[in-house]
Design a protein around this motif. Structure first.
Motif, short mmCIF file in Angstrom:
data_model
loop_
_atom_site.label_atom_id
_atom_site.label_comp_id
_atom_site.label_asym_id
_atom_site.label_seq_id
_atom_site.Cartn_x
_atom_site.Cartn_y
_atom_site.Cartn_z
N ILE A 1 58.41 -28.08 41.61
CA ILE A 1 58.84 -29.43 41.28
C ILE A 1 58.40 -30.42 42.36
O ILE A 1 58.05 -31.55 42.06
N SER A 2 58.37 -30.00 43.60
CA SER A 2 57.97 -30.92 44.67
C SER A 2 56.46 -31.15 44.72
O SER A 2 56.01 -32.19 45.17
N GLU A 3 55.68 -30.20 44.21
CA GLU A 3 54.22 -30.33 44.27
C GLU A 3 53.59 -30.82 42.98
O GLU A 3 52.38 -30.99 42.91
N TYR A 4 54.39 -31.08 41.95
CA TYR A 4 53.82 -31.48 40.67
C TYR A 4 53.10 -32.82 40.76
O TYR A 4 53.59 -33.77 41.35
N LYS A 5 51.92 -32.88 40.15
CA LYS A 5 51.13 -34.11 40.06
C LYS A 5 50.82 -34.36 38.59
O LYS A 5 50.38 -33.47 37.87
N TYR A 6 51.03 -35.57 38.15
CA TYR A 6 50.80 -35.95 36.75
C TYR A 6 49.32 -35.85 36.41
O TYR A 6 48.48 -36.38 37.12
N GLU A 7 49.03 -35.16 35.30
CA GLU A 7 47.65 -34.99 34.84
C GLU A 7 47.51 -35.30 33.36
O GLU A 7 46.63 -34.77 32.70
N GLY A 8 48.39 -36.12 32.83
CA GLY A 8 48.31 -36.48 31.42
C GLY A 8 49.54 -36.00 30.66
O GLY A 8 50.26 -35.11 31.11
N ASN A 9 49.74 -36.59 29.50
CA ASN A 9 50.94 -36.30 28.71
C ASN A 9 51.01 -34.85 28.23
O ASN A 9 52.09 -34.26 28.21
N ASP A 10 49.88 -34.27 27.85
CA ASP A 10 49.90 -32.89 27.36
C ASP A 10 50.33 -31.92 28.46
O ASP A 10 51.18 -31.06 28.24
N LYS A 11 49.74 -32.08 29.63
CA LYS A 11 50.10 -31.18 30.74
C LYS A 11 51.53 -31.45 31.22
O LYS A 11 52.22 -30.54 31.66
N TRP A 12 51.97 -32.71 31.15
CA TRP A 12 53.34 -33.06 31.53
C TRP A 12 54.33 -32.36 30.59
O TRP A 12 55.31 -31.77 31.03
N ALA A 13 54.07 -32.41 29.29
CA ALA A 13 54.94 -31.75 28.32
C ALA A 13 54.96 -30.24 28.55
O ALA A 13 56.02 -29.61 28.49
N GLN A 14 53.81 -29.67 28.84
CA GLN A 14 53.72 -28.24 29.11
C GLN A 14 54.48 -27.88 30.39
O GLN A 14 55.21 -26.89 30.43
N PHE A 15 54.34 -28.71 31.43
CA PHE A 15 55.05 -28.47 32.69
C PHE A 15 56.56 -28.48 32.46
O PHE A 15 57.27 -27.59 32.94
N LYS A 16 57.05 -29.49 31.74
CA LYS A 16 58.49 -29.59 31.48
C LYS A 16 59.00 -28.36 30.74
O LYS A 16 60.03 -27.80 31.10
N GLN A 17 58.26 -27.96 29.72
CA GLN A 17 58.67 -26.81 28.92
C GLN A 17 58.72 -25.54 29.77
O GLN A 17 59.70 -24.79 29.74
N GLU A 18 57.67 -25.29 30.54
CA GLU A 18 57.61 -24.09 31.38
C GLU A 18 58.68 -24.12 32.47
O GLU A 18 59.33 -23.12 32.75
#
Length: 138
Positions: A101-118
């Motif tokens: 969570i501390s190292e997450y960098k936004y790379e677009g909506n698709d990857k953001w949605a995938q990150f949240k889900q995982e």
């Protein structure tokens, strides 16, 4: 002479058409930039809320893990051996989630949605494992 005027009028008409088309393009670019700013602001708001909630869950897991460690140390030796490795593994997974969570960098909506889900799946797995650690059957 007439040809010069026709050519000049043609050039003026073409230039006018180009400039008119450019102003339309400029408006489209401005609209796209405005849409991007709105989307970025929306993402930032959502990210801050998600990060805050995630950090609360990770910290809650950390507190529960520390309580488990205390309980295990005061228990019988066979009980300690049985659960010490599991608690250590859960602690490591929780540390990894905190780092994620501390190292997450936004790379677009698709990857953001995938990150949240995982991330939500992983935090739920750790939370449930902590809650059910003593109810497992070997």
């Amino acid at each position: 002479m007439k040809n010069k005027y026709f050519i000049l009028i043609g050039i003026v008409l073409i230039a006018g058409a180009v400039f008119t088309g450019c102003s339309g393009s400029k408006e489209n670019v401005n609209q796209a930039n405005e849409d991007l700013k709105v989307e970025q602001a929306q993402y930032e708001k959502e990210w801050q809320q998600f990060k805050s909630d995630a950090e609360l869950k990770v910290n809650d897991n950390e507190q529960k893990i520390n309580e488990l460690k205390v309980n295990i140390k005061t228990a019988r030796e066979d009980f300690q051996l049985k659960y010490e490795k599991e608690v250590t593994a859960l602690e490591q997974k929780n540390i990894e989630l905190k780092k994620k969570i501390s190292e997450y960098k936004y790379e677009g909506n698709d990857k953001w949605a995938q990150f949240k889900q995982e991330f939500n799946r992983d935090i739920d797995i750790v939370g449930n494992a902590i809650k059910n650690i003593f109810t497992k059957k070997d």
